[in-house]
Design a protein around this motif. Structure first.
Motif, PDB file in Angstrom:
ATOM      1  N   GLU A 121      25.349 -58.492  20.770  1.00 37.22           N
ATOM      2  CA  GLU A 121      24.597 -57.237  20.707  1.00 37.22           C
ATOM      3  C   GLU A 121      24.080 -56.770  22.055  1.00 37.22           C
ATOM      4  OE1 GLU A 121      22.928 -57.452  16.125  1.00 37.22           O
ATOM      5  OE2 GLU A 121      21.817 -58.468  17.719  1.00 37.22           O
ATOM      6  N   GLU A 122      23.814 -57.686  22.967  1.00 40.08           N
ATOM      7  CA  GLU A 122      23.289 -57.304  24.277  1.00 40.08           C
ATOM      8  C   GLU A 122      24.352 -57.245  25.365  1.00 40.08           C
ATOM      9  OE1 GLU A 122      20.185 -56.305  24.444  1.00 40.08           O
ATOM     10  OE2 GLU A 122      19.949 -56.827  22.316  1.00 40.08           O
ATOM     11  N   VAL A 123      25.616 -57.405  24.974  1.00 35.87           N
ATOM     12  CA  VAL A 123      26.699 -57.394  25.961  1.00 35.87           C
ATOM     13  C   VAL A 123      27.020 -55.953  26.347  1.00 35.87           C
ATOM     14  CG1 VAL A 123      29.112 -57.976  26.402  1.00 35.87           C
ATOM     15  CG2 VAL A 123      27.657 -59.552  25.107  1.00 35.87           C
ATOM     16  N   THR A 124      26.992 -55.671  27.628  1.00 35.95           N
ATOM     17  CA  THR A 124      27.252 -54.322  28.120  1.00 35.95           C
ATOM     18  C   THR A 124      28.678 -53.893  27.796  1.00 35.95           C
ATOM     19  OG1 THR A 124      25.716 -54.703  29.957  1.00 35.95           O
ATOM     20  CG2 THR A 124      27.262 -52.858  30.177  1.00 35.95           C
ATOM     21  N   GLY A 125      28.811 -52.675  27.275  1.00 37.87           N
ATOM     22  CA  GLY A 125      30.131 -52.102  27.023  1.00 37.87           C
ATOM     23  C   GLY A 125      30.650 -52.299  25.621  1.00 37.87           C
ATOM     24  N   LEU A 126      30.029 -53.149  24.833  1.00 40.83           N
ATOM     25  CA  LEU A 126      30.477 -53.363  23.459  1.00 40.83           C
ATOM     26  C   LEU A 126      29.737 -52.420  22.515  1.00 40.83           C
ATOM     27  CD1 LEU A 126      30.801 -57.241  23.103  1.00 40.83           C
ATOM     28  CD2 LEU A 126      32.469 -55.585  23.945  1.00 40.83           C
ATOM     29  N   SER A 127      30.429 -51.957  21.501  1.00 48.51           N
ATOM     30  CA  SER A 127      29.804 -51.120  20.486  1.00 48.51           C
ATOM     31  C   SER A 127      30.177 -51.654  19.116  1.00 48.51           C
ATOM     32  CB  SER A 127      30.261 -49.663  20.637  1.00 48.51           C
ATOM     33  OG  SER A 127      31.668 -49.563  20.514  1.00 48.51           O
ATOM     34  N   ASP A 163      28.837 -62.437  12.669  1.00 48.57           N
ATOM     35  CA  ASP A 163      27.531 -62.703  13.279  1.00 48.57           C
ATOM     36  C   ASP A 163      27.561 -62.118  14.682  1.00 48.57           C
ATOM     37  OD1 ASP A 163      25.198 -63.625  14.346  1.00 48.57           O
ATOM     38  OD2 ASP A 163      25.486 -65.721  13.779  1.00 48.57           O
ATOM     39  N   LEU A 164      26.855 -61.015  14.879  1.00 50.20           N
ATOM     40  CA  LEU A 164      26.900 -60.284  16.142  1.00 50.20           C
ATOM     41  C   LEU A 164      25.783 -60.661  17.095  1.00 50.20           C
ATOM     42  CD1 LEU A 164      27.689 -56.706  14.732  1.00 50.20           C
ATOM     43  CD2 LEU A 164      29.298 -58.427  15.558  1.00 50.20           C
ATOM     44  N   SER A 165      25.008 -61.683  16.765  1.00 52.08           N
ATOM     45  CA  SER A 165      23.823 -62.008  17.566  1.00 52.08           C
ATOM     46  C   SER A 165      24.160 -62.325  19.015  1.00 52.08           C
ATOM     47  CB  SER A 165      23.066 -63.184  16.933  1.00 52.08           C
ATOM     48  OG  SER A 165      23.910 -64.317  16.801  1.00 52.08           O
ATOM     49  N   SER A 217      30.247 -50.916  14.639  1.00 48.02           N
ATOM     50  CA  SER A 217      30.308 -49.922  13.572  1.00 48.02           C
ATOM     51  C   SER A 217      29.117 -50.067  12.637  1.00 48.02           C
ATOM     52  CB  SER A 217      31.607 -50.092  12.783  1.00 48.02           C
ATOM     53  OG  SER A 217      31.534 -51.278  11.990  1.00 48.02           O
ATOM     54  N   ARG A 218      28.971 -49.099  11.759  1.00 51.12           N
ATOM     55  CA  ARG A 218      27.881 -49.175  10.783  1.00 51.12           C
ATOM     56  C   ARG A 218      28.131 -50.251   9.736  1.00 51.12           C
ATOM     57  NH1 ARG A 218      28.865 -45.836   6.116  1.00 51.12           N
ATOM     58  NH2 ARG A 218      30.868 -44.759   6.221  1.00 51.12           N
ATOM     59  N   TYR A 219      29.340 -50.814   9.744  1.00 52.36           N
ATOM     60  CA  TYR A 219      29.672 -51.894   8.823  1.00 52.36           C
ATOM     61  C   TYR A 219      29.386 -53.270   9.419  1.00 52.36           C
ATOM     62  CZ  TYR A 219      32.227 -48.007   6.729  1.00 52.36           C
ATOM     63  OH  TYR A 219      32.573 -46.792   6.184  1.00 52.36           O
ATOM     64  N   GLY A 220      28.851 -53.309  10.627  1.00 49.69           N
ATOM     65  CA  GLY A 220      28.528 -54.584  11.250  1.00 49.69           C
ATOM     66  C   GLY A 220      29.715 -55.271  11.875  1.00 49.69           C
ATOM     67  N   THR A 221      30.701 -54.501  12.327  1.00 43.74           N
ATOM     68  CA  THR A 221      31.871 -55.063  12.996  1.00 43.74           C
ATOM     69  C   THR A 221      31.964 -54.503  14.408  1.00 43.74           C
ATOM     70  OG1 THR A 221      33.266 -53.291  12.107  1.00 43.74           O
ATOM     71  CG2 THR A 221      33.145 -55.338  10.840  1.00 43.74           C
ATOM     72  N   ALA A 222      32.702 -55.202  15.263  1.00 45.29           N
ATOM     73  CA  ALA A 222      32.921 -54.706  16.622  1.00 45.29           C
ATOM     74  C   ALA A 222      33.876 -53.527  16.589  1.00 45.29           C
ATOM     75  CB  ALA A 222      33.472 -55.820  17.503  1.00 45.29           C
ATOM     76  N   GLU A 223      33.771 -52.669  17.596  1.00 42.11           N
ATOM     77  CA  GLU A 223      34.661 -51.520  17.700  1.00 42.11           C
ATOM     78  C   GLU A 223      35.621 -51.721  18.869  1.00 42.11           C
ATOM     79  OE1 GLU A 223      32.217 -47.768  15.839  1.00 42.11           O
ATOM     80  OE2 GLU A 223      31.861 -48.246  17.957  1.00 42.11           O
ATOM     81  N   ALA A 224      36.879 -51.375  18.646  1.00 47.54           N
ATOM     82  CA  ALA A 224      37.895 -51.487  19.682  1.00 47.54           C
ATOM     83  C   ALA A 224      38.994 -50.480  19.383  1.00 47.54           C
ATOM     84  CB  ALA A 224      38.470 -52.909  19.736  1.00 47.54           C
ATOM     85  N   ASP A 225      39.831 -50.206  20.382  1.00 51.25           N
ATOM     86  CA  ASP A 225      40.931 -49.272  20.202  1.00 51.25           C
ATOM     87  C   ASP A 225      41.888 -49.776  19.125  1.00 51.25           C
ATOM     88  OD1 ASP A 225      42.469 -46.867  21.661  1.00 51.25           O
ATOM     89  OD2 ASP A 225      43.920 -48.427  21.124  1.00 51.25           O
ATOM     90  N   ALA A 226      42.337 -48.881  18.258  1.00 54.46           N
ATOM     91  CA  ALA A 226      43.160 -49.281  17.111  1.00 54.46           C
ATOM     92  C   ALA A 226      44.539 -49.770  17.522  1.00 54.46           C
ATOM     93  CB  ALA A 226      43.299 -48.100  16.147  1.00 54.46           C
TER      94      ALA A 226
END
Length: 500
Positions: free
Chosen positions: A310-316, A305-307, A318-327
């Motif tokens: 979604e408006e947090v600056t700096g977060l991105s 649940d990204l609600s 994925s198209r799968y609805g998950t957060a993105e971070a360095d692997a």
């Protein structure tokens, strides 16, 4: 306890993928690695184990989510001397371990004990505190936290996308389990239909049986072979009376006066394997049928649940609805904010979330210290592993069977079904190990070496060394005479041996 702060939990719910690599399976069946780890964990109270920790530091970290990723990160930070506060939206800690897994698989006293191990190190857990509603990332930094680890999990069920899905009596599997696991009860009706083939669908079905449903059925669009749920869980559900309909998919929820009365389904067939090797289900025209039910529970998957993010600056995302971070470092695009667990991967296994929490703790400490977060953390690849040969003289021995609570004693309660090995069964099962690895990474050689010359994580280094001469002593490879066994019965006669 160095790497795994939840041994009793993982000893019960881990999918034991390590057993797929067990070479004992080349002879009969793989070693029951998970069940043996549970036996070891159940023989001690983890709260009595002294966990060595570095001296306490002044910096603190905020962790959002008390599931396996959040708990693991907090535990590893505490061992480094960095205390954290965990913020949990639910009224009790544990995340999906608490709200997603029924007590017949994971007794609450086991979970509570191992959470207490972590809080005994100084970790604070604040429940009923949700990101976005009660706290914000900006507010956490303003409060003085040096870093924030996001471990919100994947608690939002995926809808079926069929007509009538908004009718009363239709609810998501994760919502059903959450209410059952937090309150011990929920309304189930008489006839329950569940859509899906994973462990959530199985957990829902077995919980509905225990809560008194007269008929519980699972509808899955592929065959049993493709069903992602564990085979032992499928067998347990069937033993408890759950009916499974394969090669069928829902088409429409049938409702009367706004309340579900049934489900229209269609038979499916599987195509030939595609490029990925998987067979795709396709509907069979004219094969529609109806299933009577007064509660329909979709359990086809979850997502984060990204609600609140979604408006947090700096977060991105994925198209799968998950957060993105360095692997490697788990750092997001915002400095000081890290993410892990199901928020990053989507629904996955608890042991993966525990590992993510450990790696995030390493990154967070480096971030606070101003060090390179990625240096020296490249995955170690063992491209040419060496194992001892599987002994041909080893007799076949059946794998120890897990004792279970009789089916008749499971009705109307959530008592643990798998009862665990006793000492004798555990010793017998452990004795099936053929010790095929040359090194089990126990690190006892590191402790024994007075010169500190053994370094297990050592990596190849190229150096130029000035020398006066080079003497080659490469040795030779021994010849295996088994290839000419018809001439020399090397394996058949014990007195035919090689010179070595």
């Amino acid at each position: 306890m160095e790497d795994l702060p939840l041994p009793g939990v993982l000893g019960r719910i881990c999918p034991h993928g390590c057993e797929d690599a067990c070479r004992r399976a080349e002879m009969d069946e793989p070693l029951a690695i998970r069940d043996l780890k549970r036996l070891a964990a159940d023989r001690v109270d983890p709260r009595e184990i002294v966990v060595p920790c570095a001296p306490r530091r002044p910096e603190t970290v905020a962790i959002v989510g008390s599931g396996p990723a959040g708990l693991s990160c907090a535990y590893q930070l505490a061992r480094r001397g960095i205390l954290s506060t965990i913020y949990e939206a639910q009224p009790k800690a544990g995340g999906m371990l608490r709200v997603g897994i029924p007590a017949h698989r994971l007794p609450r006293e086991v979970l509570d004990r191992e959470i207490e191990v972590i809080t005994n190190l100084g970790v604070d857990i604040k429940t009923d505190t949700a990101l976005g509603r009660d706290i914000t990332i900006d507010g956490l930094f303003t409060a003085g936290f040096k870093a924030v680890y996001l471990a919100l999990g994947a608690h939002k069920g995926i809808e079926l996308g069929i007509p009538g899905e908004r009718a009363d009596g239709v609810r998501q599997g994760v919502d059903f389990l959450r209410e059952v696991n937090l309150s011990g009860m929920t309304w189930v009706g008489c006839r329950v239909a569940i859509i899906g083939g994973g462990n959530v669908a199985i957990d829902v079905s077995r919980a509905a049986v225990r809560l008194g449903a007269e008929a519980v059925s699972i509808i899955y669009r592929r065959t049993r072979i493709e069903m992602p749920a564990w085979e032992e869980e499928i067998r347990a559900a069937e033993a408890e009376g759950v009916k499974i309909t394969y090669l069928a998919a829902p088409q429409e929820v049938l409702a009367r006066e706004g309340r579900v009365q049934g489900l229209r389904c269609i038979r499916m067939d599987l195509t030939e394997p595609d490029s990925s090797g998987r067979r795709r289900p396709v509907p069979i025209p004219g094969s529609e049928f109806e299933v009577a039910c007064d509660q329909l529970i979709p359990a086809i998957g979850q997502r984060p649940d990204l609600s609140a993010l979604e408006e947090v600056t700096g977060l991105s995302f994925s198209r799968y609805g998950t957060a993105e971070a360095d692997a490697v470092t788990y750092a997001t695009g915002r400095p000081g904010v890290f993410a892990g667990g199901d928020l990053l991967t989507g629904p996955w296994v608890a042991i993966g979330a525990v590992a993510a929490g450990k790696e995030a703790a390493e990154s967070i400490q480096r971030y606070i210290d101003g060090r390179d977060m990625a240096a020296g953390r490249e995955p170690i690849k063992n491209e040419h592993p060496r194992y001892r040969p599987v002994p041909r003289s080893e007799p076949r021995r059946p794998r120890a069977q897990m004792p279970e609570l009789p089916v008749a004693q499971r009705q109307g309660n959530f008592r643990e079904v798998e009862l665990g090995y006793d000492d004798a069964a555990g010793r017998g099962e452990a004795g099936r190990c053929i010790n095929c690895g040359y090194c089990c990474e126990c690190l006892q050689c590191v402790e024994a070496c007075l010169a500190k010359a053994v370094v297990h994580d050592q990596k190849p280094v190229e150096r130029e060394i000035p020398v006066g001469s080079v003497i080659l002593c490469p040795g030779s490879s021994p010849f295996d005479p088994a290839v000419i066994e018809n001439v020399y019965p090397y394996r058949k006669c014990p007195n035919v041996v090689t010179s070595l």
